[in-house]
Motif scaffolding. Structure first.
Motif, PDB file in Angstrom:
ATOM      1  N   TRP A  96     -19.734  28.449  79.273  1.00  0.00           N
ATOM      2  CA  TRP A  96     -18.917  28.392  77.876  1.00  0.00           C
ATOM      3  C   TRP A  96     -19.936  28.431  76.834  1.00  0.00           C
ATOM      4  CZ3 TRP A  96     -13.876  29.299  78.363  1.00  0.00           C
ATOM      5  CH2 TRP A  96     -13.396  28.986  79.298  1.00  0.00           C
ATOM      6  N   GLU A  97     -19.797  29.541  75.855  1.00  0.00           N
ATOM      7  CA  GLU A  97     -20.393  29.631  74.741  1.00  0.00           C
ATOM      8  C   GLU A  97     -19.977  28.296  73.768  1.00  0.00           C
ATOM      9  OE1 GLU A  97     -19.864  33.490  72.809  1.00  0.00           O
ATOM     10  OE2 GLU A  97     -20.533  34.403  74.605  1.00  0.00           O
ATOM     11  N   ALA A 141      -7.340  26.160  65.480  1.00  0.00           N
ATOM     12  CA  ALA A 141      -7.941  25.791  66.495  1.00  0.00           C
ATOM     13  C   ALA A 141      -9.376  26.258  67.023  1.00  0.00           C
ATOM     14  CB  ALA A 141      -7.064  25.768  67.619  1.00  0.00           C
ATOM     15  N   CYS A 142      -9.886  25.814  67.733  1.00  0.00           N
ATOM     16  CA  CYS A 142     -11.446  26.313  68.066  1.00  0.00           C
ATOM     17  C   CYS A 142     -11.323  26.964  69.438  1.00  0.00           C
ATOM     18  CB  CYS A 142     -12.286  25.021  67.913  1.00  0.00           C
ATOM     19  SG  CYS A 142     -12.694  24.376  66.390  1.00  0.00           S
ATOM     20  N   TYR A 143     -11.935  27.895  69.559  1.00  0.00           N
ATOM     21  CA  TYR A 143     -11.867  28.581  71.169  1.00  0.00           C
ATOM     22  C   TYR A 143     -13.321  28.875  71.472  1.00  0.00           C
ATOM     23  CZ  TYR A 143      -7.362  29.564  69.490  1.00  0.00           C
ATOM     24  OH  TYR A 143      -5.910  29.557  69.153  1.00  0.00           O
ATOM     25  N   ARG A 144     -13.098  28.798  72.722  1.00  0.00           N
ATOM     26  CA  ARG A 144     -14.489  29.291  73.336  1.00  0.00           C
ATOM     27  C   ARG A 144     -14.433  30.180  74.184  1.00  0.00           C
ATOM     28  NH1 ARG A 144     -17.214  23.812  75.678  1.00  0.00           N
ATOM     29  NH2 ARG A 144     -19.152  25.147  75.271  1.00  0.00           N
ATOM     30  N   ILE A 145     -15.456  31.109  74.477  1.00  0.00           N
ATOM     31  CA  ILE A 145     -15.646  32.307  75.180  1.00  0.00           C
ATOM     32  C   ILE A 145     -16.365  31.965  76.239  1.00  0.00           C
ATOM     33  CG2 ILE A 145     -16.254  34.495  75.504  1.00  0.00           C
ATOM     34  CD1 ILE A 145     -13.879  34.017  73.610  1.00  0.00           C
ATOM     35  N   GLY A 146     -16.254  32.349  77.761  1.00  0.00           N
ATOM     36  CA  GLY A 146     -17.180  31.983  78.759  1.00  0.00           C
ATOM     37  C   GLY A 146     -17.206  33.224  79.745  1.00  0.00           C
ATOM     38  N   VAL A 147     -17.924  33.159  80.578  1.00  0.00           N
ATOM     39  CA  VAL A 147     -18.391  34.287  81.613  1.00  0.00           C
ATOM     40  C   VAL A 147     -18.522  33.496  82.825  1.00  0.00           C
ATOM     41  CG1 VAL A 147     -19.199  36.012  79.917  1.00  0.00           C
ATOM     42  CG2 VAL A 147     -20.862  34.500  80.923  1.00  0.00           C
ATOM     43  N   ASP A 148     -18.334  34.076  84.130  1.00  0.00           N
ATOM     44  CA  ASP A 148     -18.845  33.688  85.190  1.00  0.00           C
ATOM     45  C   ASP A 148     -19.870  34.685  85.959  1.00  0.00           C
ATOM     46  OD1 ASP A 148     -17.432  35.874  86.423  1.00  0.00           O
ATOM     47  OD2 ASP A 148     -15.823  34.536  87.313  1.00  0.00           O
ATOM     48  N   ALA A 165     -11.003  25.028  72.735  1.00  0.00           N
ATOM     49  CA  ALA A 165     -12.150  24.075  72.980  1.00  0.00           C
ATOM     50  C   ALA A 165     -11.456  22.833  73.205  1.00  0.00           C
ATOM     51  CB  ALA A 165     -12.968  23.803  71.592  1.00  0.00           C
ATOM     52  N   GLY A 166     -12.122  22.109  74.332  1.00  0.00           N
ATOM     53  CA  GLY A 166     -11.542  20.749  74.667  1.00  0.00           C
ATOM     54  C   GLY A 166     -10.440  20.990  75.891  1.00  0.00           C
ATOM     55  N   ARG A 167     -10.074  22.209  76.077  1.00  0.00           N
ATOM     56  CA  ARG A 167      -8.977  22.442  77.200  1.00  0.00           C
ATOM     57  C   ARG A 167      -9.554  23.704  77.924  1.00  0.00           C
ATOM     58  NH1 ARG A 167      -3.207  23.190  75.447  1.00  0.00           N
ATOM     59  NH2 ARG A 167      -3.356  22.859  77.618  1.00  0.00           N
ATOM     60  N   GLU A 168     -10.651  23.657  78.470  1.00  0.00           N
ATOM     61  CA  GLU A 168     -11.658  24.730  79.112  1.00  0.00           C
ATOM     62  C   GLU A 168     -10.761  24.871  80.407  1.00  0.00           C
ATOM     63  OE1 GLU A 168     -13.303  22.508  77.158  1.00  0.00           O
ATOM     64  OE2 GLU A 168     -14.124  23.709  75.724  1.00  0.00           O
ATOM     65  N   ASP A 169     -10.032  23.933  80.957  1.00  0.00           N
ATOM     66  CA  ASP A 169      -9.475  23.996  82.108  1.00  0.00           C
ATOM     67  C   ASP A 169      -8.094  24.900  82.251  1.00  0.00           C
ATOM     68  OD1 ASP A 169      -7.954  22.083  80.827  1.00  0.00           O
ATOM     69  OD2 ASP A 169      -7.048  20.894  82.721  1.00  0.00           O
ATOM     70  N   ALA A 170      -7.712  25.060  80.862  1.00  0.00           N
ATOM     71  CA  ALA A 170      -6.368  26.050  81.027  1.00  0.00           C
ATOM     72  C   ALA A 170      -7.070  27.282  80.306  1.00  0.00           C
ATOM     73  CB  ALA A 170      -5.481  25.180  80.297  1.00  0.00           C
ATOM     74  N   TYR A 171      -7.739  28.081  80.841  1.00  0.00           N
ATOM     75  CA  TYR A 171      -8.257  29.278  80.209  1.00  0.00           C
ATOM     76  C   TYR A 171      -7.533  30.575  80.467  1.00  0.00           C
ATOM     77  CZ  TYR A 171     -10.011  29.367  84.845  1.00  0.00           C
ATOM     78  OH  TYR A 171     -10.245  29.547  86.285  1.00  0.00           O
ATOM     79  N   LEU A 172      -7.765  31.692  79.875  1.00  0.00           N
ATOM     80  CA  LEU A 172      -7.095  33.070  80.009  1.00  0.00           C
ATOM     81  C   LEU A 172      -8.265  33.891  80.619  1.00  0.00           C
ATOM     82  CD1 LEU A 172      -4.674  35.050  79.580  1.00  0.00           C
ATOM     83  CD2 LEU A 172      -5.830  35.596  77.195  1.00  0.00           C
TER      84      LEU A 172
END
Length: 65
Positions: free
Chosen positions: A6-7, A16-23, A33-40
């Motif tokens: 996660w960035e 709200a605050c959002y986070r972008i991530g990659v795998d 942010a804070g709810r990274e277990d419920a992602y799109l």
């Protein structure tokens, strides 16, 4: 659950605050942010366009709880 890197959160004024991530498989993710277990997840291009639309005010109705 995939291993997501996660960035730092992006926080707009008054929303709200959002986070972008990659795998490791090249998939992109966006989460509140804070709810990274419920992602799109989607392609990086699709999520970039979603973020552009949100920043442009085209999707404000989607952000309300």
């Amino acid at each position: 659950m995939p291993e997501i890197t996660w960035e730092e959160p992006y926080c707009a004024e008054g929303s709200a605050c959002y986070r972008i991530g990659v795998d490791g498989g090249g998939n992109s993710y966006i989460a509140i942010a804070g709810r990274e277990d419920a992602y799109l997840t989607d392609s990086a291009d699709a999520l970039r366009q979603l973020i552009r639309d949100i920043k442009a005010g085209k999707a404000d109705h989607l952000l309300a709880d």
